[in-house]
Design an enzyme around this catalytic site. Structure first.
Site, mmCIF file in Angstrom:
data_model
loop_
_atom_site.group_PDB
_atom_site.id
_atom_site.type_symbol
_atom_site.label_atom_id
_atom_site.label_comp_id
_atom_site.label_asym_id
_atom_site.label_seq_id
_atom_site.Cartn_x
_atom_site.Cartn_y
_atom_site.Cartn_z
ATOM 1 N N CYS A 97 0.839 -1.203 0.000
ATOM 2 C CA CYS A 97 0.000 0.000 0.000
ATOM 3 C C CYS A 97 0.876 1.255 0.000
ATOM 4 O O CYS A 97 1.716 1.440 0.876
ATOM 5 C CB CYS A 97 -0.936 0.001 1.211
ATOM 6 S SG CYS A 97 -2.000 1.456 1.224
ATOM 7 N N GLY A 198 -1.051 -6.731 -11.979
ATOM 8 C CA GLY A 198 -0.843 -5.392 -12.523
ATOM 9 C C GLY A 198 -1.201 -5.294 -13.988
ATOM 10 O O GLY A 198 -0.632 -6.000 -14.829
HETATM 11 C C1 LIG Z 1 -8.931 1.859 -5.500
HETATM 12 C C2 LIG Z 1 -7.835 0.886 -5.188
HETATM 13 C C3 LIG Z 1 -7.786 0.289 -3.939
HETATM 14 C C4 LIG Z 1 -6.782 -0.638 -3.620
HETATM 15 N N1 LIG Z 1 -6.779 -1.235 -2.395
HETATM 16 C C5 LIG Z 1 -5.845 -2.190 -2.113
HETATM 17 C C6 LIG Z 1 -5.870 -2.889 -0.872
HETATM 18 O O1 LIG Z 1 -6.726 -2.673 -0.007
HETATM 19 N N2 LIG Z 1 -4.901 -3.826 -0.657
HETATM 20 C C7 LIG Z 1 -3.928 -4.107 -1.599
HETATM 21 O O2 LIG Z 1 -3.076 -4.966 -1.374
HETATM 22 N N3 LIG Z 1 -3.903 -3.456 -2.778
HETATM 23 C C8 LIG Z 1 -4.837 -2.525 -3.054
HETATM 24 N N4 LIG Z 1 -4.822 -1.928 -4.280
HETATM 25 C C9 LIG Z 1 -3.875 -2.414 -5.309
HETATM 26 C C10 LIG Z 1 -4.528 -3.556 -6.110
HETATM 27 O O3 LIG Z 1 -4.796 -4.683 -5.311
HETATM 28 C C11 LIG Z 1 -3.634 -3.991 -7.296
HETATM 29 O O4 LIG Z 1 -2.409 -4.433 -6.792
HETATM 30 C C12 LIG Z 1 -3.405 -2.862 -8.295
HETATM 31 O O5 LIG Z 1 -4.607 -2.161 -8.570
HETATM 32 C C13 LIG Z 1 -2.835 -3.401 -9.624
HETATM 33 O O6 LIG Z 1 -3.694 -4.366 -10.192
HETATM 34 P P1 LIG Z 1 -4.736 -4.006 -11.387
HETATM 35 O O7 LIG Z 1 -3.940 -3.344 -12.486
HETATM 36 O O8 LIG Z 1 -5.315 -5.327 -11.800
HETATM 37 O O9 LIG Z 1 -5.767 -3.065 -10.814
HETATM 38 C C14 LIG Z 1 -5.788 -0.965 -4.590
HETATM 39 C C15 LIG Z 1 -5.827 -0.346 -5.845
HETATM 40 C C16 LIG Z 1 -6.823 0.562 -6.154
HETATM 41 C C17 LIG Z 1 -6.833 1.185 -7.529
#
Ligand SMILES: Cc1cc2nc3c(=O)[nH]c(=O)nc-3n(C[C@H](O)[C@H](O)[C@H](O)COP(=O)(O)O)c2cc1C
Length: 310
Positions: A97, A198
């Site tokens: 985070c 990602g």
């Molecule tokens: C709105 C938002 C909230 C997120 N909350 C968390 C979270 O609570 N815990 C976590 O490990 N990652 C969190 N992430 C990161 C995502 O789990 C993920 O690693 C990141 O969005 C990349 O993956 P994606 O491209 O498929 O979205 C968050 C990302 C976004 C955009």
């Protein structure tokens, strides 16, 4: 027993991946769902809202609860609380985070600056937890990429698997920064299963990432908000959209929100309606209407009309 082979996980997204959303996504074949990030501190200090975040739908199995924290005594007590609750299969520690209020206290991505503490925290959770699995969710580093150091650290832990988001904390969510090669490097140096994360948005990108990284599965976040059926597409290796009426899906999701949160769910659902209506005719007007509504039956009627017109 989890089979770490082309495993599909829904990413934790604070503010989105609550029980109603996860149970919608579950219909489309995702293997593992994860709670929103839960502060170990809030858990230990008995925050009511935090306990609501631990609730899961019956179909969510295996289910992972993600905690954030780095203070051994607090992590210990948080795990002891989770041990008293059934239906949790995995405890995941957030090591990614980027939010200053988390990272500045050494939690989340802050742990990437202190790998000794990261290893200690992981092993503490594994040794105390009565759940079958313990995992970590990492970024590639804090300010710079440290894939080899991370692989060594992982090899010093007793955890069961790791999820790697292919960016550093400093990269934020910049699209062009995504780096699957570093994920592949970590995978080649560790013995435990690795889930890659990602910028995966469809079947093609999922299979590309699996091939490029050698990962045991993929985790998808943002693409699922707009297209919860992305997991069905990956399972079936297709671009087609499944034969579900968007209207039915949105109404069902809305009903679950109101059931779970009461009238507050109408306001909380606005962000989901923004995602579902994106690119559709008259979406702008629809959003304006919805943004001024708090009454569940009126909002439901607007949703029915808007998605029924498609
Ligand atoms: C709105 C938002 C909230 C997120 N909350 C968390 C979270 O609570 N815990 C976590 O490990 N990652 C969190 N992430 C990161 C995502 O789990 C993920 O690693 C990141 O969005 C990349 O993956 P994606 O491209 O498929 O979205 C968050 C990302 C976004 C955009």
């Amino acid at each position: 027993m989890i089979h770490f082979n082309n495993l599909l996980m829904l990413a934790p997204l604070a503010g989105y991946t609550d029980l109603p959303f996860r149970s919608m996504v579950k219909k489309f074949g995702v293997d593992i769902t994860v709670s929103e990030m839960i502060s170990s501190h809030a858990l230990v200090f008995n925050n009511k809202k935090t306990f609501k975040m631990l609730e899961k739908a019956p179909e969510e199995s295996p289910f992972s609860v993600q905690i954030a924290g780095s203070k051994p005594e607090i992590l210990k007590q948080a795990v002891e609380i989770l041990n008293t609750r059934s239906g949790i299969d995995i405890i995941d520690l957030n090591c990614g985070c980027p939010a200053p209020k988390v990272a500045n206290h050494g939690n989340g991505s802050g742990l990437l600056k202190d790998l000794k503490l990261l290893v200690q925290s992981a092993n503490l959770i594994k040794s105390l937890s009565t759940k079958p699995y313990t995992s970590l969710k990492l970024r590639l580093g804090f300010d710079k990429k440290i894939p080899l150091e991370l692989a060594h650290a992982l090899n010093d832990t007793n955890i069961d698997f790791v999820v790697v988001h292919g960016r550093t904390r400093a990269d934020g969510y910049k699209k062009e920064k995504i780096d699957y090669d570093s994920i592949a490097l970590i995978k080649s140096k560790i013995a435990i299963p690795l889930i890659a994360n990602g910028e995966i948005s469809d079947a093609k990108s999922a299979y590309d990432v699996l091939r490029l990284t050698g990962a045991n599965g993929v985790m998808i976040g943002r693409a699922a908000i707009k297209s919860p059926w992305v997991f069905w597409q990956i399972k079936n290796n297709t671009n087609q959209i499944p034969q579900v009426l968007l209207q039915n899906l949105v109404l069902e999701h809305f009903d679950k929100m109101v059931e779970f949160y009461g009238e507050r769910g109408v306001i909380m659902f606005r962000k989901n309606l923004h995602a579902y209506s994106k690119g559709r005719h008259n979406a702008h007007e629809f959003r304006n209407t919805i943004n001024s509504m708090t009454n569940p039956s009126q909002a439901r009627q607007e949703i029915e009309d808007f998605f029924g017109d498609a």
